[in-house]
Motif scaffolding. Sequence first.
Motif, PDB file in Angstrom:
ATOM      1  N   GLN A  94      41.582  14.894  69.122  1.00 55.52           N
ATOM      2  CA  GLN A  94      42.329  15.842  68.302  1.00 55.52           C
ATOM      3  C   GLN A  94      43.472  15.141  67.556  1.00 55.52           C
ATOM      4  OE1 GLN A  94      43.110  19.157  71.243  1.00 55.52           O
ATOM      5  NE2 GLN A  94      41.999  20.331  69.682  1.00 55.52           N
ATOM      6  N   PHE A  95      44.160  15.897  66.692  1.00 58.42           N
ATOM      7  CA  PHE A  95      45.183  15.305  65.836  1.00 58.42           C
ATOM      8  C   PHE A  95      46.491  16.098  65.880  1.00 58.42           C
ATOM      9  CE2 PHE A  95      42.676  18.168  63.128  1.00 58.42           C
ATOM     10  CZ  PHE A  95      43.660  18.977  62.572  1.00 58.42           C
ATOM     11  N   LEU A  96      47.552  15.455  65.408  1.00 55.41           N
ATOM     12  CA  LEU A  96      48.848  16.082  65.179  1.00 55.41           C
ATOM     13  C   LEU A  96      49.147  16.051  63.686  1.00 55.41           C
ATOM     14  CD1 LEU A  96      51.213  14.527  67.919  1.00 55.41           C
ATOM     15  CD2 LEU A  96      50.415  16.900  67.810  1.00 55.41           C
ATOM     16  N   THR A  97      49.887  17.029  63.209  1.00 53.70           N
ATOM     17  CA  THR A  97      50.397  17.008  61.842  1.00 53.70           C
ATOM     18  C   THR A  97      51.908  16.831  61.914  1.00 53.70           C
ATOM     19  OG1 THR A  97      48.625  18.445  61.044  1.00 53.70           O
ATOM     20  CG2 THR A  97      50.600  18.270  59.678  1.00 53.70           C
ATOM     21  N   LEU A  98      52.401  15.756  61.327  1.00 52.53           N
ATOM     22  CA  LEU A  98      53.825  15.454  61.369  1.00 52.53           C
ATOM     23  C   LEU A  98      54.514  15.924  60.099  1.00 52.53           C
ATOM     24  CD1 LEU A  98      53.891  11.832  62.887  1.00 52.53           C
ATOM     25  CD2 LEU A  98      53.785  14.041  64.062  1.00 52.53           C
ATOM     26  N   GLU A  99      55.718  16.431  60.269  1.00 50.30           N
ATOM     27  CA  GLU A  99      56.562  16.841  59.143  1.00 50.30           C
ATOM     28  C   GLU A  99      57.512  15.683  58.853  1.00 50.30           C
ATOM     29  OE1 GLU A  99      58.037  21.043  58.844  1.00 50.30           O
ATOM     30  OE2 GLU A  99      59.981  20.013  59.047  1.00 50.30           O
ATOM     31  N   THR A 112      45.329  11.279  63.860  1.00 50.75           N
ATOM     32  CA  THR A 112      44.592  11.445  65.108  1.00 50.75           C
ATOM     33  C   THR A 112      45.391  10.854  66.259  1.00 50.75           C
ATOM     34  OG1 THR A 112      42.505  11.272  63.911  1.00 50.75           O
ATOM     35  CG2 THR A 112      42.417  11.007  66.284  1.00 50.75           C
ATOM     36  N   ILE A 113      45.362  11.534  67.377  1.00 57.00           N
ATOM     37  CA  ILE A 113      46.060  11.063  68.574  1.00 57.00           C
ATOM     38  C   ILE A 113      45.263   9.903  69.170  1.00 57.00           C
ATOM     39  CG2 ILE A 113      46.893  11.717  70.862  1.00 57.00           C
ATOM     40  CD1 ILE A 113      46.836  14.680  69.740  1.00 57.00           C
ATOM     41  N   SER A 114      45.932   8.771  69.373  1.00 55.48           N
ATOM     42  CA  SER A 114      45.228   7.600  69.914  1.00 55.48           C
ATOM     43  C   SER A 114      45.394   7.468  71.417  1.00 55.48           C
ATOM     44  CB  SER A 114      45.706   6.317  69.220  1.00 55.48           C
ATOM     45  OG  SER A 114      47.107   6.177  69.294  1.00 55.48           O
ATOM     46  N   LEU A 157      38.515  19.688  65.958  1.00 54.74           N
ATOM     47  CA  LEU A 157      37.235  19.948  66.605  1.00 54.74           C
ATOM     48  C   LEU A 157      36.503  18.687  67.017  1.00 54.74           C
ATOM     49  CD1 LEU A 157      35.942  22.654  64.075  1.00 54.74           C
ATOM     50  CD2 LEU A 157      37.120  23.049  66.251  1.00 54.74           C
ATOM     51  N   PHE A 158      36.975  17.537  66.557  1.00 55.72           N
ATOM     52  CA  PHE A 158      36.264  16.275  66.800  1.00 55.72           C
ATOM     53  C   PHE A 158      36.630  15.755  68.190  1.00 55.72           C
ATOM     54  CE2 PHE A 158      35.814  11.582  66.185  1.00 55.72           C
ATOM     55  CZ  PHE A 158      34.459  11.568  65.928  1.00 55.72           C
ATOM     56  N   THR A 159      35.831  16.095  69.164  1.00 59.00           N
ATOM     57  CA  THR A 159      36.098  15.710  70.547  1.00 59.00           C
ATOM     58  C   THR A 159      34.814  15.756  71.361  1.00 59.00           C
ATOM     59  OG1 THR A 159      37.368  16.281  72.554  1.00 59.00           O
ATOM     60  CG2 THR A 159      36.681  18.108  71.135  1.00 59.00           C
ATOM     61  N   ASN A 160      34.763  14.957  72.398  1.00 61.50           N
ATOM     62  CA  ASN A 160      33.627  15.004  73.316  1.00 61.50           C
ATOM     63  C   ASN A 160      34.021  15.679  74.626  1.00 61.50           C
ATOM     64  OD1 ASN A 160      35.247  13.018  74.443  1.00 61.50           O
ATOM     65  ND2 ASN A 160      33.531  11.695  75.032  1.00 61.50           N
ATOM     66  N   ALA A 161      35.118  16.448  74.593  1.00 61.71           N
ATOM     67  CA  ALA A 161      35.650  17.046  75.822  1.00 61.71           C
ATOM     68  C   ALA A 161      34.636  17.949  76.524  1.00 61.71           C
ATOM     69  CB  ALA A 161      36.925  17.832  75.509  1.00 61.71           C
ATOM     70  N   GLU A 162      33.830  18.671  75.739  1.00 64.99           N
ATOM     71  CA  GLU A 162      32.867  19.601  76.336  1.00 64.99           C
ATOM     72  C   GLU A 162      31.462  19.011  76.393  1.00 64.99           C
ATOM     73  OE1 GLU A 162      33.942  22.384  77.640  1.00 64.99           O
ATOM     74  OE2 GLU A 162      35.970  21.913  76.958  1.00 64.99           O
ATOM     75  N   SER A 163      31.312  17.775  76.019  1.00 67.90           N
ATOM     76  CA  SER A 163      29.987  17.166  75.973  1.00 67.90           C
ATOM     77  C   SER A 163      29.440  16.912  77.381  1.00 67.90           C
ATOM     78  CB  SER A 163      30.042  15.844  75.208  1.00 67.90           C
ATOM     79  OG  SER A 163      28.808  15.155  75.307  1.00 67.90           O
ATOM     80  N   THR A 164      28.142  17.061  77.511  1.00 67.98           N
ATOM     81  CA  THR A 164      27.469  16.739  78.780  1.00 67.98           C
ATOM     82  C   THR A 164      26.636  15.464  78.650  1.00 67.98           C
ATOM     83  OG1 THR A 164      25.600  18.166  78.186  1.00 67.98           O
ATOM     84  CG2 THR A 164      27.384  19.163  79.475  1.00 67.98           C
ATOM     85  N   ALA A 165      26.794  14.763  77.523  1.00 61.54           N
ATOM     86  CA  ALA A 165      26.016  13.535  77.305  1.00 61.54           C
ATOM     87  C   ALA A 165      26.362  12.478  78.337  1.00 61.54           C
ATOM     88  CB  ALA A 165      26.272  13.005  75.902  1.00 61.54           C
ATOM     89  N   LYS A 166      25.407  11.663  78.650  1.00 58.98           N
ATOM     90  CA  LYS A 166      25.614  10.542  79.580  1.00 58.98           C
ATOM     91  C   LYS A 166      25.827   9.227  78.833  1.00 58.98           C
ATOM     92  CE  LYS A 166      24.888  13.174  83.176  1.00 58.98           C
ATOM     93  NZ  LYS A 166      26.015  13.557  84.046  1.00 58.98           N
ATOM     94  N   LYS A 167      25.359   9.186  77.576  1.00 60.06           N
ATOM     95  CA  LYS A 167      25.422   7.947  76.808  1.00 60.06           C
ATOM     96  C   LYS A 167      25.999   8.240  75.429  1.00 60.06           C
ATOM     97  CE  LYS A 167      21.677   5.325  77.415  1.00 60.06           C
ATOM     98  NZ  LYS A 167      20.252   4.909  77.474  1.00 60.06           N
ATOM     99  N   TYR A 168      26.925   7.373  74.999  1.00 56.67           N
ATOM    100  CA  TYR A 168      27.608   7.593  73.732  1.00 56.67           C
ATOM    101  C   TYR A 168      27.487   6.374  72.818  1.00 56.67           C
ATOM    102  CZ  TYR A 168      29.947  11.528  76.046  1.00 56.67           C
ATOM    103  OH  TYR A 168      30.218  12.690  76.705  1.00 56.67           O
ATOM    104  N   LEU A 169      27.533   6.654  71.517  1.00 56.72           N
ATOM    105  CA  LEU A 169      27.642   5.613  70.506  1.00 56.72           C
ATOM    106  C   LEU A 169      28.816   6.005  69.616  1.00 56.72           C
ATOM    107  CD1 LEU A 169      26.724   3.156  68.858  1.00 56.72           C
ATOM    108  CD2 LEU A 169      24.970   4.602  67.786  1.00 56.72           C
TER     109      LEU A 169
END
Length: 355
Positions: A47-52, A65-67, A110-122
């Motif tokens: 996820q990301f932050l928006t800075l003022e 994006t939060i690193s 929305l760009f996150t794998n937090a809810e993913s059930t995958a075992k292998k990532y690229l």
Amino acid sequence: MPRNSDRSIWTDAEMLECVTVVPEMDNTASFTFRAPSGALFDYNPGQFLTLEIPAPGGTVHRTYTISSAPSRPRSITITAKAQADSIGTRWMLDNLKPGSRIRAMGPAGLFTNAESTAKKYLFISAGSGITPMMSMTTCMWDEGKDLDIVFVNCAKRPSEVIFRQRLEHMASRTPGLKLKWVVEEPDPYRPWTGYQGMFNQLMLGLMAPDYLEREVYCCGPEPFMQAVREALAGLGFDMENYFQESFHAPVAKEEDLPALDDIIPDDDTAAEITFAMSGVTAKVAQTDTVLVAARANGLNIPSGCTFGVCGTCKVKKTEGEVHMVHNGGISEDDIAAGYILACCSNPIGKVSVEV
């Protein structure tokens, strides 16, 4: 009782206080913040932050994006790279110091794998698009998951791979994190034995032979991500397992996700190729390459690799459009002049070539 049990969760009603600024490379730094109240940070990796940002010409809002990883909730880090025309990031690099306070909104995205059930990532990224991948990887590492990640980052030079030392240290502690760096050119006076050039299908097959079994996350400039999508789609990857975010335009809501209107040749869609010099016109499917169509009609186009590498099958296209996914065998100048590689060009509609 856990030490953090009585701590509140940070909300963007509270300003952030900068605690460290770590230079990563030229014009790039990681800024770590804490909540002055001691509140903890709760977000999903990616996820990301928006800075003022109080820039000289007036307040600007910039998204980063939060690193860091939510598994380390006492602080939150964004990593920013200033481009030549940068305003907000330039101000941060020149002015943001430990003790400074700044307003932020979020976290979101929305760009996150937090809810993913995958075992292998690229994970595939370019430049500062590495930041969400760093967050996801660190979070899985901290949670003690059995990692199976092929981590690809493309950069101008080896010295410009952000987080390289940190990731290599992690990879040295587990066989499940496989790092693949792709650079355009080596650093002066330092030999480079890794991948060099532009990311392509051949590299993908070498880096992750089991790519069809992996969930893919991609972040970078749109032309880069389009090249990745075309490489995957051309190799039969199920694009339902592909997720992306542009580091120029991360989105917070599903309805704001850009539509991916990439051309994917369809076996059931007809096309037509006219071989102008031979006087032959062939009805074909979009999935047939110009080279396959030529051979099927008794015509000879010299060819070598058939993977878009050697350039032997270069021909002039005089009419129509093709979908070409090559692996470095043709220059941008040749493409602009109307040339294609017959082995990796699929006709879209009616096409004419000088054969």
